[in-house]
Enzyme design. Sequence first.
Site, PDB file in Angstrom:
ATOM      1  N   CYS A  25      -8.616  13.788  10.962  1.00  0.00           N
ATOM      2  CA  CYS A  25      -7.656  13.536   9.888  1.00  0.00           C
ATOM      3  C   CYS A  25      -6.222  13.675  10.393  1.00  0.00           C
ATOM      4  O   CYS A  25      -5.383  12.797  10.184  1.00  0.00           O
ATOM      5  CB  CYS A  25      -7.932  14.520   8.741  1.00  0.00           C
ATOM      6  SG  CYS A  25      -6.694  14.505   7.464  1.00  0.00           S
TER       7      CYS A  25
ATOM      8  N   CYS B 267      -6.206  10.067   8.800  1.00  0.00           N
ATOM      9  CA  CYS B 267      -5.381   9.979   7.581  1.00  0.00           C
ATOM     10  C   CYS B 267      -3.872  10.071   7.844  1.00  0.00           C
ATOM     11  O   CYS B 267      -3.101   9.230   7.357  1.00  0.00           O
ATOM     12  CB  CYS B 267      -5.731  11.104   6.608  1.00  0.00           C
ATOM     13  SG  CYS B 267      -7.411  11.729   6.704  1.00  0.00           S
TER      14      CYS B 267
ATOM     15  N   LYS C 120      -2.220   7.438  10.337  1.00  0.00           N
ATOM     16  CA  LYS C 120      -2.388   6.130   9.678  1.00  0.00           C
ATOM     17  C   LYS C 120      -1.398   5.962   8.535  1.00  0.00           C
ATOM     18  O   LYS C 120      -0.761   4.927   8.389  1.00  0.00           O
ATOM     19  CB  LYS C 120      -3.819   6.037   9.165  1.00  0.00           C
ATOM     20  CG  LYS C 120      -4.081   4.835   8.316  1.00  0.00           C
ATOM     21  CD  LYS C 120      -5.312   5.030   7.487  1.00  0.00           C
ATOM     22  CE  LYS C 120      -5.069   5.916   6.292  1.00  0.00           C
ATOM     23  NZ  LYS C 120      -6.301   6.217   5.541  1.00  0.00           N
TER      24      LYS C 120
ATOM     25  N   TYR D 125     -12.744   0.125   5.071  1.00  0.00           N
ATOM     26  CA  TYR D 125     -11.369   0.481   4.725  1.00  0.00           C
ATOM     27  C   TYR D 125     -10.487   0.695   5.944  1.00  0.00           C
ATOM     28  O   TYR D 125      -9.305   0.338   5.925  1.00  0.00           O
ATOM     29  CB  TYR D 125     -11.336   1.678   3.754  1.00  0.00           C
ATOM     30  CG  TYR D 125     -11.438   3.048   4.372  1.00  0.00           C
ATOM     31  CD1 TYR D 125     -10.292   3.767   4.722  1.00  0.00           C
ATOM     32  CD2 TYR D 125     -12.670   3.654   4.601  1.00  0.00           C
ATOM     33  CE1 TYR D 125     -10.379   5.040   5.271  1.00  0.00           C
ATOM     34  CE2 TYR D 125     -12.757   4.925   5.144  1.00  0.00           C
ATOM     35  CZ  TYR D 125     -11.617   5.608   5.488  1.00  0.00           C
ATOM     36  OH  TYR D 125     -11.696   6.854   6.034  1.00  0.00           O
TER      37      TYR D 125
ATOM     38  N   GLU E 237      -7.090  -1.370   6.550  1.00  0.00           N
ATOM     39  CA  GLU E 237      -5.812  -0.649   6.631  1.00  0.00           C
ATOM     40  C   GLU E 237      -5.048  -1.028   7.898  1.00  0.00           C
ATOM     41  O   GLU E 237      -3.846  -1.310   7.848  1.00  0.00           O
ATOM     42  CB  GLU E 237      -6.072   0.863   6.604  1.00  0.00           C
ATOM     43  CG  GLU E 237      -6.516   1.339   5.242  1.00  0.00           C
ATOM     44  CD  GLU E 237      -6.812   2.839   5.192  1.00  0.00           C
ATOM     45  OE1 GLU E 237      -6.727   3.411   4.095  1.00  0.00           O
ATOM     46  OE2 GLU E 237      -7.133   3.444   6.232  1.00  0.00           O
TER      47      GLU E 237
ATOM     48  N   HIS F 112       7.502   4.221 -19.481  1.00  0.00           N
ATOM     49  CA  HIS F 112       8.035   2.872 -19.378  1.00  0.00           C
ATOM     50  C   HIS F 112       9.353   2.867 -18.627  1.00  0.00           C
ATOM     51  O   HIS F 112      10.168   3.756 -18.832  1.00  0.00           O
ATOM     52  CB  HIS F 112       8.251   2.317 -20.797  1.00  0.00           C
ATOM     53  CG  HIS F 112       8.658   0.891 -20.787  1.00  0.00           C
ATOM     54  ND1 HIS F 112       7.777  -0.120 -20.450  1.00  0.00           N
ATOM     55  CD2 HIS F 112       9.844   0.309 -21.045  1.00  0.00           C
ATOM     56  CE1 HIS F 112       8.427  -1.282 -20.528  1.00  0.00           C
ATOM     57  NE2 HIS F 112       9.666  -1.045 -20.875  1.00  0.00           N
TER      58      HIS F 112
ATOM     59  N   GLU G 168       1.626   2.464 -16.678  1.00  0.00           N
ATOM     60  CA  GLU G 168       1.475   2.454 -18.146  1.00  0.00           C
ATOM     61  C   GLU G 168       0.428   1.429 -18.594  1.00  0.00           C
ATOM     62  O   GLU G 168      -0.123   1.546 -19.683  1.00  0.00           O
ATOM     63  CB  GLU G 168       2.816   2.222 -18.844  1.00  0.00           C
ATOM     64  CG  GLU G 168       3.402   0.833 -18.660  1.00  0.00           C
ATOM     65  CD  GLU G 168       4.759   0.656 -19.358  1.00  0.00           C
ATOM     66  OE1 GLU G 168       4.888   1.079 -20.512  1.00  0.00           O
ATOM     67  OE2 GLU G 168       5.677   0.084 -18.729  1.00  0.00           O
TER      68      GLU G 168
HETATM   69  C1  LIG Z   1      -8.676   5.930  11.082  1.00  0.00           C
HETATM   70  C2  LIG Z   1      -9.168   6.901  10.036  1.00  0.00           C
HETATM   71  C3  LIG Z   1      -8.503   7.012   8.849  1.00  0.00           C
HETATM   72  C4  LIG Z   1      -8.945   7.906   7.872  1.00  0.00           C
HETATM   73  N1  LIG Z   1      -8.251   7.977   6.706  1.00  0.00           N
HETATM   74  C5  LIG Z   1      -8.633   8.838   5.750  1.00  0.00           C
HETATM   75  C6  LIG Z   1      -7.902   8.950   4.540  1.00  0.00           C
HETATM   76  O1  LIG Z   1      -6.908   8.246   4.320  1.00  0.00           O
HETATM   77  N2  LIG Z   1      -8.317   9.865   3.626  1.00  0.00           N
HETATM   78  C7  LIG Z   1      -9.414  10.655   3.842  1.00  0.00           C
HETATM   79  O2  LIG Z   1      -9.740  11.481   2.972  1.00  0.00           O
HETATM   80  N3  LIG Z   1     -10.142  10.552   4.978  1.00  0.00           N
HETATM   81  C8  LIG Z   1      -9.765   9.669   5.931  1.00  0.00           C
HETATM   82  N4  LIG Z   1     -10.478   9.600   7.101  1.00  0.00           N
HETATM   83  C9  LIG Z   1     -11.694  10.421   7.247  1.00  0.00           C
HETATM   84  C10 LIG Z   1     -11.340  11.859   7.638  1.00  0.00           C
HETATM   85  O3  LIG Z   1     -10.547  11.842   8.788  1.00  0.00           O
HETATM   86  C11 LIG Z   1     -12.619  12.649   7.871  1.00  0.00           C
HETATM   87  O4  LIG Z   1     -13.439  12.571   6.732  1.00  0.00           O
HETATM   88  C12 LIG Z   1     -12.324  14.116   8.170  1.00  0.00           C
HETATM   89  O5  LIG Z   1     -11.513  14.229   9.302  1.00  0.00           O
HETATM   90  C13 LIG Z   1     -13.648  14.885   8.390  1.00  0.00           C
HETATM   91  O6  LIG Z   1     -13.377  16.203   8.787  1.00  0.00           O
HETATM   92  P1  LIG Z   1     -14.419  17.044   9.647  1.00  0.00           P
HETATM   93  O7  LIG Z   1     -13.874  18.428   9.630  1.00  0.00           O
HETATM   94  O8  LIG Z   1     -15.786  16.799   9.172  1.00  0.00           O
HETATM   95  O9  LIG Z   1     -14.368  16.443  11.129  1.00  0.00           O
HETATM   96  P2  LIG Z   1     -13.205  16.035  12.115  1.00  0.00           P
HETATM   97  O10 LIG Z   1     -11.896  15.967  11.438  1.00  0.00           O
HETATM   98  O11 LIG Z   1     -13.641  14.809  12.832  1.00  0.00           O
HETATM   99  O12 LIG Z   1     -13.107  17.250  13.135  1.00  0.00           O
HETATM  100  C14 LIG Z   1     -14.114  17.529  14.069  1.00  0.00           C
HETATM  101  C15 LIG Z   1     -13.522  18.338  15.212  1.00  0.00           C
HETATM  102  O13 LIG Z   1     -14.588  18.853  15.996  1.00  0.00           O
HETATM  103  C16 LIG Z   1     -14.234  18.809  17.358  1.00  0.00           C
HETATM  104  N5  LIG Z   1     -15.484  18.815  18.131  1.00  0.00           N
HETATM  105  C17 LIG Z   1     -16.431  17.850  18.189  1.00  0.00           C
HETATM  106  N6  LIG Z   1     -17.469  18.250  18.938  1.00  0.00           N
HETATM  107  C18 LIG Z   1     -17.167  19.516  19.376  1.00  0.00           C
HETATM  108  C19 LIG Z   1     -17.839  20.472  20.174  1.00  0.00           C
HETATM  109  N7  LIG Z   1     -19.074  20.240  20.668  1.00  0.00           N
HETATM  110  N8  LIG Z   1     -17.220  21.655  20.442  1.00  0.00           N
HETATM  111  C20 LIG Z   1     -15.999  21.929  19.916  1.00  0.00           C
HETATM  112  N9  LIG Z   1     -15.326  21.057  19.137  1.00  0.00           N
HETATM  113  C21 LIG Z   1     -15.898  19.871  18.868  1.00  0.00           C
HETATM  114  C22 LIG Z   1     -13.447  17.503  17.480  1.00  0.00           C
HETATM  115  O14 LIG Z   1     -12.611  17.520  18.632  1.00  0.00           O
HETATM  116  C23 LIG Z   1     -12.662  17.518  16.161  1.00  0.00           C
HETATM  117  O15 LIG Z   1     -11.402  18.134  16.316  1.00  0.00           O
HETATM  118  C24 LIG Z   1     -10.063   8.723   8.109  1.00  0.00           C
HETATM  119  C25 LIG Z   1     -10.758   8.624   9.322  1.00  0.00           C
HETATM  120  C26 LIG Z   1     -10.309   7.735  10.277  1.00  0.00           C
HETATM  121  C27 LIG Z   1     -11.045   7.631  11.583  1.00  0.00           C
END
Ligand SMILES: Cc1cc2nc3c(=O)[nH]c(=O)nc-3n(C[C@H](O)[C@H](O)[C@H](O)COP(=O)(O)OP(=O)(O)OC[C@H]3O[C@@H](n4cnc5c(N)ncnc54)[C@H](O)[C@@H]3O)c2cc1C
Length: 471
Positions: free
Chosen positions: A46, A51, A54, A189, A193, A451, A456
């Site tokens: 994110c 997010c 972007k 999406y 985007e 308005h 609205e």
């Molecule tokens: C281009 C794009 C745009 C998006 N736009 C939106 C939006 O506008 N609004 C919205 O709500 N959502 C959006 N999302 C989705 C959103 O980013 C995800 O739903 C959210 O980040 C999920 O969070 P998470 O904590 O599950 O995983 P993540 O945010 O993916 O975090 C996982 C973390 O785990 C770490 N990791 C992975 N494997 C290991 C390991 N073995 N050991 C240690 N660390 C590890 C990674 O490095 C990462 O930092 C977007 C996604 C993308 C790709």
Amino acid sequence: MTPYDFDLLVIGGGRGGVRAARMAAQRGARVALAEALGTEGLGGTCVNLGCIPKKLYSYAAHYAEAFRESAGYGWEGEAPRLNWDTLKANRAREIARLNGVYANLLRGAGVTQLNGFATLQDAHRVGIAMLNADGSAGHESYSARHILIATGGQPHVPHFQGREHVISSDQVFDLDPFPRRLLVVGGGYIACEFASIFNGLGSRVTQLYRGEQILRGFDDEVRHFTAAELRKSGIDLRLNAGVLAIARQADGLHVTLEDGNPLVVDAVLYATGRVPKVEGLGLDAVGVAQDAQGAIVVDANYQTNVPSIYALGDVTARVQLTPVALGEAMQLVDHLFGPAPGQAARAMDYGLIPTAVFTHPNIATVGLTEAQARERHGQVRVFRSEFRALRHTLSGSSERTLMKLVVDAASDRVVGLHMVGAEAGEIVQGFAVALKAGATKAVFDATLGIHPTAAEEFVTMREPVAPPTPD
Ligand SMILES: Cc1cc2nc3c(=O)[nH]c(=O)nc-3n(C[C@H](O)[C@H](O)[C@H](O)COP(=O)(O)OP(=O)(O)OC[C@H]3O[C@@H](n4cnc5c(N)ncnc54)[C@H](O)[C@@H]3O)c2cc1C
């Protein structure tokens, strides 16, 4: 005294992992969080690759529209030109600031930060391939009463000839040089985007999607309306279309399309779906069950089939949105360590999740599509308004706005609300509260509008459109 090093060890410093670690530590638990990318990865997809960057680029692209449209409001002179390197550098600076904010939040809550890639060793033990500050490698191992996997997802690019020439959303933010001609492949999406963003920033954008219409899962009318708006904005959107092969030549990437037509571009962005990030985690060795797509299978409390191991967020591939990962983290912490003093345990509610797509114009939606509502409720009344926003009476833009309410005829409850238009996300967030509260169409009718706004329209739609006749 517990026999474990930590009460909770979180793998993954994305939004879900950080929230769970921080809240658990605030409840007095001894918590560690492992992030493979170290401090720079904090905030996860994110913050670093999703997010936030972007949306910053989407704002950048909106300036181009504003400069163009300002002539109708009497502004004269040459429009400024984009300095892509400045935008990239400013974005990177802001993201680094946010990484620091997350590190401070964890530190402030007393969470032990482990910078390195984590692998499950057994049901209560995690090995960390450490990223040491001096660049050297090391290995550490910790035990924990509970382990939470919050490793998120990653882009999936299918195999085809020339795959090595394409990028995913992970690389798009730092493209060098700026792509004058960009091919975006995908109809979800993220694809839409980035097509809008680069079109706004000045690329000539072609978007290909295999299916009949972009944005599967959204209301059909919203999908068609958005496709028309994207085309009007200058995107060459081609449906039922795909790539056969890509080859690099001196003048760019030569793309062979399924219809036999040639296309030469500077960059190809594949946004064709995301898969759970699970390689190297050691799920098999410890026996953590996954579904056919690789997502970790969890129960209603995010517990896997190994009782000490939990998973949430994108790695479980339920609803892949940041607020969902946050909501899941808060439910899990309340479940494992009890709710905050004086508060009830929180439960993540997957109904009525509002969401936005930051295309130009934006889309935002909450509740059921018209088709879903007909299936679930049978008789529905649909209210619809399509218009040119006041701003565009002078701007010269032909952009139009669509608003739609779907009402369950039996209860009069508004069960779906959809918008395509400027600031749709900002507007629909407020209406999501009304839907969550069970607002009826009569309540919408009794609400005064502000308005003059586009919003609205949602409280002034009086006549339902005729229900479609069955064929
Ligand atoms: C281009 C794009 C745009 C998006 N736009 C939106 C939006 O506008 N609004 C919205 O709500 N959502 C959006 N999302 C989705 C959103 O980013 C995800 O739903 C959210 O980040 C999920 O969070 P998470 O904590 O599950 O995983 P993540 O945010 O993916 O975090 C996982 C973390 O785990 C770490 N990791 C992975 N494997 C290991 C390991 N073995 N050991 C240690 N660390 C590890 C990674 O490095 C990462 O930092 C977007 C996604 C993308 C790709």
